[in-house]
Design a protein around this motif. Structure first.
Motif, short mmCIF file in Angstrom:
data_model
loop_
_atom_site.label_atom_id
_atom_site.label_comp_id
_atom_site.label_asym_id
_atom_site.label_seq_id
_atom_site.Cartn_x
_atom_site.Cartn_y
_atom_site.Cartn_z
N ARG A 17 0.86 -1.19 0.00
CA ARG A 17 0.00 0.00 0.00
C ARG A 17 0.89 1.24 0.00
O ARG A 17 1.57 1.52 0.99
CB ARG A 17 -0.92 -0.03 1.21
CG ARG A 17 -1.86 -1.25 1.12
CD ARG A 17 -2.73 -1.40 2.30
NE ARG A 17 -3.90 -0.55 2.16
CZ ARG A 17 -4.90 -0.55 3.03
NH1 ARG A 17 -4.88 -1.35 4.07
NH2 ARG A 17 -5.92 0.24 2.85
N PRO A 18 0.92 1.99 -1.10
CA PRO A 18 1.83 3.13 -1.23
C PRO A 18 1.42 4.34 -0.40
O PRO A 18 2.22 5.23 -0.16
CB PRO A 18 1.77 3.46 -2.72
CG PRO A 18 0.45 2.95 -3.17
CD PRO A 18 0.15 1.76 -2.32
N ARG A 19 0.16 4.38 0.04
CA ARG A 19 -0.34 5.49 0.86
C ARG A 19 -0.63 4.98 2.27
O ARG A 19 -0.93 3.82 2.47
CB ARG A 19 -1.63 6.05 0.28
CG ARG A 19 -1.51 6.59 -1.12
CD ARG A 19 -2.87 7.09 -1.60
NE ARG A 19 -2.97 7.24 -3.03
CZ ARG A 19 -2.45 8.24 -3.73
NH1 ARG A 19 -1.77 9.16 -3.13
NH2 ARG A 19 -2.60 8.30 -5.04
N SER A 20 -0.56 5.90 3.22
CA SER A 20 -0.81 5.49 4.60
C SER A 20 -2.27 5.05 4.77
O SER A 20 -3.16 5.49 4.05
CB SER A 20 -0.48 6.63 5.57
OG SER A 20 -1.36 7.70 5.41
N TYR A 21 -2.46 4.16 5.71
CA TYR A 21 -3.78 3.64 6.06
C TYR A 21 -3.78 3.34 7.55
O TYR A 21 -2.73 3.28 8.19
CB TYR A 21 -4.10 2.37 5.24
CG TYR A 21 -3.17 1.22 5.51
CD1 TYR A 21 -3.49 0.24 6.45
CD2 TYR A 21 -1.95 1.10 4.85
CE1 TYR A 21 -2.63 -0.82 6.72
CE2 TYR A 21 -1.09 0.06 5.11
CZ TYR A 21 -1.44 -0.91 6.05
OH TYR A 21 -0.58 -1.95 6.30
N SER A 28 -1.18 4.14 12.16
CA SER A 28 -0.96 4.61 10.79
C SER A 28 0.14 3.75 10.19
O SER A 28 1.25 3.68 10.72
CB SER A 28 -0.54 6.08 10.78
OG SER A 28 -1.60 6.88 11.19
N ILE A 30 1.98 1.96 6.37
CA ILE A 30 2.27 2.19 4.96
C ILE A 30 3.09 1.01 4.43
O ILE A 30 3.70 0.28 5.22
CB ILE A 30 3.01 3.53 4.75
CG1 ILE A 30 2.92 4.00 3.30
CG2 ILE A 30 4.45 3.46 5.24
CD1 ILE A 30 3.26 5.47 3.10
N THR A 45 1.54 11.67 5.01
CA THR A 45 0.92 12.01 3.73
C THR A 45 1.76 11.56 2.53
O THR A 45 1.36 11.77 1.39
CB THR A 45 0.70 13.53 3.63
OG1 THR A 45 1.96 14.18 3.79
CG2 THR A 45 -0.28 14.00 4.70
N GLU A 46 2.89 10.94 2.81
CA GLU A 46 3.81 10.52 1.74
C GLU A 46 3.26 9.34 0.94
O GLU A 46 2.53 8.50 1.47
CB GLU A 46 5.14 10.12 2.39
CG GLU A 46 6.25 9.81 1.42
CD GLU A 46 7.57 9.56 2.13
OE1 GLU A 46 8.50 9.14 1.43
OE2 GLU A 46 7.68 9.77 3.35
N ILE A 47 3.62 9.29 -0.31
CA ILE A 47 3.35 8.13 -1.16
C ILE A 47 4.70 7.49 -1.43
O ILE A 47 5.61 8.14 -1.94
CB ILE A 47 2.66 8.55 -2.47
CG1 ILE A 47 1.32 9.22 -2.18
CG2 ILE A 47 2.48 7.34 -3.38
CD1 ILE A 47 0.66 9.84 -3.39
N ILE A 48 4.83 6.21 -1.06
CA ILE A 48 6.13 5.54 -1.21
C ILE A 48 6.08 4.52 -2.35
O ILE A 48 5.01 4.08 -2.75
CB ILE A 48 6.58 4.87 0.11
CG1 ILE A 48 5.64 3.73 0.51
CG2 ILE A 48 6.71 5.90 1.22
CD1 ILE A 48 6.16 2.88 1.67
N ASN A 49 7.27 4.16 -2.81
CA ASN A 49 7.35 3.14 -3.85
C ASN A 49 7.69 1.79 -3.22
O ASN A 49 7.96 1.69 -2.03
CB ASN A 49 8.36 3.53 -4.94
CG ASN A 49 9.76 3.71 -4.40
OD1 ASN A 49 10.14 3.17 -3.36
ND2 ASN A 49 10.57 4.51 -5.10
#
Length: 94
Positions: A17-21, A28, A30, A45-49
């Protein structure tokens, strides 16, 4: 004792999951279940690879293994050690 690839494969199979949940415990998270904490280099709020998620997973699993090594019996099998690591990870102990 080192963690086998089986552990990483099983944890990665749960999905990326690239976005936090928010997990079922209210954390929280990711990536592959990394719990976001201050100072870990991940902004909520980061989107990771996938690469960064894999590094976070490796770091989390290594921390668990380092905590277990001094307290598990010397004759523990690889399968038993891996099972302990997986259980601790799934319980959010990383």
């Amino acid at each position: 004792m080192n963690v086998s690839n089986k552990v990483f494969n099983e944890l990665k199979a749960k999905g990326f999951r690239p976005r936090s949940y928010t997990d079922n415990k209210g954390n929280s998270c990711i990536g592959y279940g990394h719990i976001i904490t201050p100072g870990d280099g991940v902004a909520p709020t980061e989107i990771i690879n996938n690469f960064k998620a894999s590094l976070l997973l490796l770091n989390d699993v290594q921390k668990i293994a380092e905590q277990l090594v001094p307290v598990v019996p010397n004759n523990i099998s690889q399968e038993e050690f891996d099972a302990l690591v997986l259980e601790k990870y799934k319980n959010g102990e990383h």
